[in-house]
Design an enzyme around this catalytic site. Sequence first.
Site, mmCIF file in Angstrom:
data_model
loop_
_atom_site.group_PDB
_atom_site.id
_atom_site.type_symbol
_atom_site.label_atom_id
_atom_site.label_comp_id
_atom_site.label_asym_id
_atom_site.label_seq_id
_atom_site.Cartn_x
_atom_site.Cartn_y
_atom_site.Cartn_z
ATOM 1 N N LYS A 83 0.855 -1.198 0.000
ATOM 2 C CA LYS A 83 0.000 0.000 0.000
ATOM 3 C C LYS A 83 0.884 1.239 0.000
ATOM 4 C CE LYS A 83 -4.375 0.809 2.317
ATOM 5 N NZ LYS A 83 -5.094 0.642 3.583
HETATM 6 O O1 G3P Z 1 -7.826 1.422 5.407
HETATM 7 C C1 G3P Z 1 -8.174 2.597 4.772
HETATM 8 C C2 G3P Z 1 -9.567 3.106 5.096
HETATM 9 O O2 G3P Z 1 -10.514 2.115 4.863
HETATM 10 C C3 G3P Z 1 -9.702 3.780 6.437
HETATM 11 O O3 G3P Z 1 -11.027 4.029 6.788
HETATM 12 O O4 G3P Z 1 -12.705 4.619 8.507
HETATM 13 O O5 G3P Z 1 -10.307 5.261 8.865
HETATM 14 O O6 G3P Z 1 -11.700 6.409 7.163
HETATM 15 P P1 G3P Z 1 -11.444 5.147 7.888
#
Ligand code: G3P
Length: 215
Positions: A83
């Site tokens: 990533k």
């Molecule tokens: O892993 C990346 C993403 O899905 C993070 O989500 O909920 O922290 O905005 P969030």
Amino acid sequence: MQLFLDTASVTEIKTMWEIGILDGVTTNPTLVSKEGKTFDALLREITALGIPSVSAEVVATDTEGMLREGRRLREVHSSIYVKIPMTSAGLKATKILASEGTRVNMTLVFSPNQALLAAKVGATYVSPFIGRLDDQGQDGMELVREIVTIYRNYKVPTKVLVASVRHPMHVVDAAKIGADIATMPFAVMEKLVQHPLTDLGLARFLKDWEKVPKG
Ligand code: G3P
């Protein structure tokens, strides 16, 4: 559409993997920080379960550092996707890693043009963060719609991985648009299984079954 868990919890991953509805896992530094284990130990545990796609994020911000971390991470297991954040340094690193055969998940994508660039440098996945856009008062799902349209126009092989999913309707909408993957927290994936009418219906069937003469 493939369903991924957005977590670094081995317990959560194991639960969904054993049910048979899990296609992959995405992690990020925040999720890893909650587990109290080293990154490598976690990745070894997760990949040992047999998960076919496990995204592991670099923390370097310069191209050389990203290359160093990416090359090391891909050696941990054949199911690792590296990533890389959407920055100029990240685009440069992605182009090099992709040319070496490393599968890159380009993360922190918030605009269609960023997605266009991720595809141009050979990212395998592009990760638009829809919940974080919603939080800002911008329609995150509209970004997914735009990326899917652009990729279809040019037959781009990069897969659209909808990230920052917050609730089941995000999953439904991503599937209706035709996104390739949605990654979600454990609690959201649990909600995909549940429906109150399923529970009520099952309770009634079991109650009525008691009236059936046995023997
Ligand atoms: O892993 C990346 C993403 O899905 C993070 O989500 O909920 O922290 O905005 P969030």
